[in-house]
Design a protein around this motif. Structure first.
Motif, PDB file in Angstrom:
ATOM      1  N   LEU A   1       0.828  -1.212   0.000  1.00 16.80           N
ATOM      2  CA  LEU A   1       0.000   0.000   0.000  1.00 16.80           C
ATOM      3  C   LEU A   1       0.857   1.255   0.000  1.00 16.80           C
ATOM      4  O   LEU A   1       0.502   2.266  -0.620  1.00 16.80           O
ATOM      5  CB  LEU A   1      -0.928  -0.010   1.216  1.00 16.80           C
ATOM      6  N   ARG A   2       1.998   1.209   0.685  1.00 22.77           N
ATOM      7  CA  ARG A   2       2.914   2.361   0.671  1.00 22.77           C
ATOM      8  C   ARG A   2       3.405   2.642  -0.745  1.00 22.77           C
ATOM      9  O   ARG A   2       3.468   3.795  -1.190  1.00 22.77           O
ATOM     10  CB  ARG A   2       4.081   2.072   1.609  1.00 22.77           C
ATOM     11  N   GLU A   3       3.732   1.602  -1.476  1.00 24.09           N
ATOM     12  CA  GLU A   3       4.196   1.757  -2.855  1.00 24.09           C
ATOM     13  C   GLU A   3       3.078   2.246  -3.763  1.00 24.09           C
ATOM     14  O   GLU A   3       3.306   3.011  -4.697  1.00 24.09           O
ATOM     15  CB  GLU A   3       4.737   0.412  -3.348  1.00 24.09           C
ATOM     16  N   TRP A   4       1.863   1.798  -3.481  1.00 24.51           N
ATOM     17  CA  TRP A   4       0.701   2.112  -4.323  1.00 24.51           C
ATOM     18  C   TRP A   4       0.145   3.502  -4.024  1.00 24.51           C
ATOM     19  O   TRP A   4      -0.129   4.299  -4.933  1.00 24.51           O
ATOM     20  CB  TRP A   4      -0.347   1.034  -4.090  1.00 24.51           C
ATOM     21  N   TRP A   5      -0.034   3.819  -2.736  1.00 23.59           N
ATOM     22  CA  TRP A   5      -0.709   5.040  -2.331  1.00 23.59           C
ATOM     23  C   TRP A   5       0.203   6.076  -1.688  1.00 23.59           C
ATOM     24  O   TRP A   5      -0.195   7.228  -1.520  1.00 23.59           O
ATOM     25  CB  TRP A   5      -1.820   4.717  -1.319  1.00 23.59           C
ATOM     26  N   GLY A   6       1.381   5.681  -1.245  1.00 23.73           N
ATOM     27  CA  GLY A   6       2.233   6.570  -0.464  1.00 23.73           C
ATOM     28  C   GLY A   6       2.068   6.319   1.028  1.00 23.73           C
ATOM     29  O   GLY A   6       1.087   5.692   1.467  1.00 23.73           O
ATOM     30  N   TRP A   7       3.017   6.803   1.812  1.00 28.30           N
ATOM     31  CA  TRP A   7       3.019   6.539   3.253  1.00 28.30           C
ATOM     32  C   TRP A   7       1.753   6.995   3.978  1.00 28.30           C
ATOM     33  O   TRP A   7       1.170   6.219   4.740  1.00 28.30           O
ATOM     34  CB  TRP A   7       4.241   7.187   3.896  1.00 28.30           C
ATOM     35  N   PRO A   8       1.291   8.238   3.814  1.00 31.17           N
ATOM     36  CA  PRO A   8       0.142   8.692   4.624  1.00 31.17           C
ATOM     37  C   PRO A   8      -1.106   7.827   4.447  1.00 31.17           C
ATOM     38  O   PRO A   8      -1.732   7.414   5.434  1.00 31.17           O
ATOM     39  CB  PRO A   8      -0.092  10.127   4.133  1.00 31.17           C
ATOM     40  N   TRP A   9      -1.491   7.561   3.186  1.00 31.55           N
ATOM     41  CA  TRP A   9      -2.689   6.772   2.955  1.00 31.55           C
ATOM     42  C   TRP A   9      -2.495   5.324   3.383  1.00 31.55           C
ATOM     43  O   TRP A   9      -3.435   4.680   3.893  1.00 31.55           O
ATOM     44  CB  TRP A   9      -3.083   6.844   1.475  1.00 31.55           C
ATOM     45  N   ALA A  10      -1.306   4.792   3.169  1.00 31.06           N
ATOM     46  CA  ALA A  10      -1.038   3.407   3.575  1.00 31.06           C
ATOM     47  C   ALA A  10      -1.122   3.255   5.089  1.00 31.06           C
ATOM     48  O   ALA A  10      -1.706   2.285   5.604  1.00 31.06           O
ATOM     49  CB  ALA A  10       0.337   2.973   3.077  1.00 31.06           C
ATOM     50  N   ILE A  11      -0.550   4.214   5.811  1.00 32.55           N
ATOM     51  CA  ILE A  11      -0.621   4.172   7.270  1.00 32.55           C
ATOM     52  C   ILE A  11      -2.065   4.320   7.735  1.00 32.55           C
ATOM     53  O   ILE A  11      -2.525   3.602   8.637  1.00 32.55           O
ATOM     54  CB  ILE A  11       0.270   5.276   7.882  1.00 32.55           C
ATOM     55  N   GLY A  12      -2.803   5.238   7.111  1.00 34.46           N
ATOM     56  CA  GLY A  12      -4.199   5.432   7.493  1.00 34.46           C
ATOM     57  C   GLY A  12      -5.038   4.180   7.276  1.00 34.46           C
ATOM     58  O   GLY A  12      -5.800   3.764   8.160  1.00 34.46           O
ATOM     59  N   ALA A  13      -4.896   3.550   6.107  1.00 34.14           N
ATOM     60  CA  ALA A  13      -5.696   2.373   5.787  1.00 34.14           C
ATOM     61  C   ALA A  13      -5.371   1.202   6.707  1.00 34.14           C
ATOM     62  O   ALA A  13      -6.275   0.531   7.227  1.00 34.14           O
ATOM     63  CB  ALA A  13      -5.478   1.972   4.324  1.00 34.14           C
ATOM     64  N   THR A  14      -4.090   0.937   6.905  1.00 39.06           N
ATOM     65  CA  THR A  14      -3.725  -0.207   7.752  1.00 39.06           C
ATOM     66  C   THR A  14      -4.070   0.052   9.213  1.00 39.06           C
ATOM     67  O   THR A  14      -4.395  -0.897   9.945  1.00 39.06           O
ATOM     68  CB  THR A  14      -2.223  -0.521   7.621  1.00 39.06           C
ATOM     69  N   SER A  15      -4.033   1.296   9.634  1.00 37.39           N
ATOM     70  CA  SER A  15      -4.369   1.612  11.025  1.00 37.39           C
ATOM     71  C   SER A  15      -5.865   1.456  11.285  1.00 37.39           C
ATOM     72  O   SER A  15      -6.272   0.956  12.342  1.00 37.39           O
ATOM     73  CB  SER A  15      -3.919   3.038  11.370  1.00 37.39           C
ATOM     74  N   ILE A  16      -6.688   1.860  10.322  1.00 36.07           N
ATOM     75  CA  ILE A  16      -8.135   1.664  10.462  1.00 36.07           C
ATOM     76  C   ILE A  16      -8.452   0.175  10.505  1.00 36.07           C
ATOM     77  O   ILE A  16      -9.253  -0.286  11.337  1.00 36.07           O
ATOM     78  CB  ILE A  16      -8.885   2.351   9.311  1.00 36.07           C
ATOM     79  N   ALA A  17      -7.825  -0.588   9.614  1.00 35.68           N
ATOM     80  CA  ALA A  17      -8.039  -2.040   9.618  1.00 35.68           C
ATOM     81  C   ALA A  17      -7.581  -2.652  10.940  1.00 35.68           C
ATOM     82  O   ALA A  17      -8.245  -3.547  11.490  1.00 35.68           O
ATOM     83  CB  ALA A  17      -7.289  -2.680   8.452  1.00 35.68           C
ATOM     84  N   PHE A  18      -6.468  -2.165  11.469  1.00 42.73           N
ATOM     85  CA  PHE A  18      -5.947  -2.648  12.741  1.00 42.73           C
ATOM     86  C   PHE A  18      -6.954  -2.396  13.861  1.00 42.73           C
ATOM     87  O   PHE A  18      -7.194  -3.263  14.706  1.00 42.73           O
ATOM     88  CB  PHE A  18      -4.624  -1.939  13.037  1.00 42.73           C
ATOM     89  N   GLY A  19      -7.562  -1.217  13.860  1.00 46.82           N
ATOM     90  CA  GLY A  19      -8.570  -0.908  14.866  1.00 46.82           C
ATOM     91  C   GLY A  19      -9.787  -1.811  14.748  1.00 46.82           C
ATOM     92  O   GLY A  19     -10.278  -2.352  15.746  1.00 46.82           O
TER      93      GLY A  19
END
Length: 293
Positions: free
Chosen positions: A160-178
């Motif tokens: 996701l970092r490669e696809w969307w960049g760090w901010p969006w990748a962190i946001g998406a994985t963090s929401i999923a983590f929650g």
């Protein structure tokens, strides 16, 4: 649009969504194999060293996710372990120590303040010895933290970092983590928001150190500090607490209630400070080649 265009990009590489599908399928197959092959071995090993009753499930699942990661890296991406921050450089003791210190600091200070303010109070603990309980809880928390890091901030975050960049990748994985914690005891909106923030905090450790080992250490230190040092609930689960236990004695917005102190505002502030420290470390080392990898 042809089928090839759907599957592959202009450079001939498999597109990100399909890479994640391959990783997921490979991990599921590896999990099934690991449960049959590794599971019984670990049960016998734990019994041999006196750890009867301590689950081996997390190590089995870690092996499956690790194997799925290895398959995707080797046969799909054709990239080294550094792409998921699991190479030898990422395993430097200094990076792991940094992660551990960040994780312990971010929760120890809020819990200490809650105790000092009498919003957490000490009560009698469970029977048994402190050392034995500490070993058993540690051997449960160690693979549990690794499993969540491999799942949430390993291969998936790298794609996701490669696809969307760090901010969006962190946001998406963090929401999923929650959302993955919705099934925990006493989970609620506030606790899930705090777990999502924890995802951001742990991802910031990966961003700053380029080491999934460091994020594992931070995750483990966070849980270990609550469970072994202070004997509080961890994500809604009360664990062995011989001798003493700290329980909610103040407003839930501060103490986290039955979820444990990580569900309160002080813990949230601790994580925000931890994110700030991580990003300060990242800025200091941004000239490093690994910072741009």
């Amino acid at each position: 649009m042809t089928a090839r265009r759907i599957l592959y990009d202009d450079a001939g590489a498999l597109r990100a969504p399909w890479r994640l599908v391959v990783f997921s399928l490979a991990s599921i197959v590896a999990l099934l194999v690991s449960s049959v092959v590794l599971g019984p071995i670990l049960v016998q090993l734990y019994a041999l060293v006196g750890l009867r009753g301590v689950t081996t499930e997390y190590w089995v699942e870690c092996a499956g996710i690790f194997a799925g990661t290895a398959f995707a890296l080797r046969y799909v991406d054709k990239r080294p372990w550094g792409n998921v921050w699991l190479d030898r450089t990422a395993a430097q003791p200094a990076l792991i120590a940094t992660g551990f210190a960040l994780g312990a600091f971010a929760i120890a200070v809020p819990v200490a303040l809650l105790i000092g303010g009498h919003w957490l109070r000490e009560i009698g603990g469970t029977p048994g010895g402190w050392l034995g309980a500490a070993v058993r809880v540690t051997m449960m928390l160690l693979p549990a933290a690794l499993l969540e890091e491999l799942t949430s901030r390993g291969y998936i975050l790298s794609v996701l970092r490669e696809w969307w960049g760090w901010p969006w990748a962190i946001g998406a994985t963090s929401i999923a983590f929650g959302l993955l914690h919705l099934g925990n005891p006493d989970a609620g909106a506030a606790s899930i928001v705090l777990v999502t923030l924890a995802g951001v905090f742990l991802a910031s450790v990966v961003y700053a150190t380029r080491s999934l080992y460091a994020a594992w250490a931070a995750h483990f230190a966070w849980n270990w500090t609550m469970a072994v040092l202070f004997h509080t609930a961890v994500s809604g689960f009360p664990l062995e607490a011989p001798g003493y236990r700290y329980v909610d004695a103040g407003p839930d917005w501060a103490t986290g209630g039955a979820w444990g102190p990580e569900g309160g505002v002080p813990a949230g502030l601790g994580m925000i400070i931890g994110v700030g420290i991580a990003y300060a470390l990242a800025r200091r080392t941004r000239s490093s080649p690994r910072e741009h990898s």
